[in-house]
Design a protein around this motif. Structure first.
Motif, short mmCIF file in Angstrom:
data_model
loop_
_atom_site.label_atom_id
_atom_site.label_comp_id
_atom_site.label_asym_id
_atom_site.label_seq_id
_atom_site.Cartn_x
_atom_site.Cartn_y
_atom_site.Cartn_z
N GLU A 1 14.49 -105.44 63.78
CA GLU A 1 14.06 -105.43 62.41
C GLU A 1 15.18 -105.83 61.58
O GLU A 1 16.29 -105.83 61.92
CB GLU A 1 13.21 -104.19 61.90
N CYS A 2 15.16 -106.34 60.17
CA CYS A 2 15.93 -106.70 59.50
C CYS A 2 16.70 -105.52 58.88
O CYS A 2 16.18 -104.54 58.57
CB CYS A 2 15.45 -107.59 58.54
N GLN A 3 17.87 -105.60 58.59
CA GLN A 3 18.82 -104.52 57.89
C GLN A 3 18.49 -104.25 56.55
O GLN A 3 18.39 -103.39 55.88
CB GLN A 3 20.14 -104.81 58.17
N ASN A 4 18.22 -105.59 55.72
CA ASN A 4 18.25 -105.77 54.14
C ASN A 4 16.86 -106.39 53.91
O ASN A 4 16.65 -107.32 53.86
CB ASN A 4 19.41 -106.43 53.90
N CYS B 1 13.10 -110.24 54.05
CA CYS B 1 14.47 -109.96 54.20
C CYS B 1 15.49 -110.84 53.48
O CYS B 1 15.47 -112.31 53.56
CB CYS B 1 14.68 -110.16 56.05
N THR C 1 20.81 -110.12 58.90
CA THR C 1 21.48 -108.91 59.49
C THR C 1 20.39 -108.08 60.15
O THR C 1 19.40 -107.88 59.32
CB THR C 1 22.46 -107.96 58.60
N GLN C 2 20.32 -107.88 61.50
CA GLN C 2 19.59 -107.13 62.27
C GLN C 2 19.87 -105.63 62.60
O GLN C 2 20.99 -105.29 62.43
CB GLN C 2 19.33 -107.90 63.69
N ARG C 3 19.00 -104.89 62.88
CA ARG C 3 19.16 -103.56 63.28
C ARG C 3 17.97 -103.20 64.29
O ARG C 3 16.98 -104.00 64.54
CB ARG C 3 19.27 -102.36 62.00
N ASP D 1 15.02 -101.55 66.15
CA ASP D 1 13.92 -100.98 66.06
C ASP D 1 13.49 -100.19 67.25
O ASP D 1 13.11 -100.45 68.24
CB ASP D 1 12.70 -101.83 65.65
#
Length: 105
Positions: free
Chosen positions: A35-38, A76, A80-82, A84
């Motif tokens: 998922e997106c960070q921002n 987004c 930048t990704q994070r 999930d």
């Protein structure tokens, strides 16, 4: 002195220059678990098509993420990704987006 944000003329120029390409935007999507960070929390979208269309229409949006299991998507502001940890979201990055700093309000 802090730099001034882009004025209306600059935003209009950005829209006129990049706007016609929004309909032609192509996205590269990750596998589930990203998922997106921002996120841009100005709304959520119940279909992937709606999330993509909202991203296409927003110069500050460079990607979207979407979870089909929840019918939930977000725009987004960065790529930048994070992780999930529930493996429900995928993140799709617009390959034709201008840098978000170029057209940001």
């Amino acid at each position: 002195m802090a730099p001034r944000p882009l004025g209306a003329a600059a935003r209009l120029t950005c829209l006129l220059f990049f706007g016609p390409y929004a309909a032609l935007a192509t996205y590269t999507c990750s596998s589930l678990g990203v998922e997106c960070q921002n996120r841009i929390y100005t709304g959520s979208y119940s279909t992937e098509a709606a999330a993509k269309a909202a991203c296409d229409a927003d110069p500050a949006c460079v990607a979207y993420d979407f979870a089909a299991t929840q019918s939930l998507g977000f725009k987004c502001s960065t790529t930048t990704q994070r992780t999930d940890h529930y493996n429900e979201f995928k993140m799709c990055t617009n390959k034709g987006s201008p840098p978000s700093s170029l057209c940001a309000a």
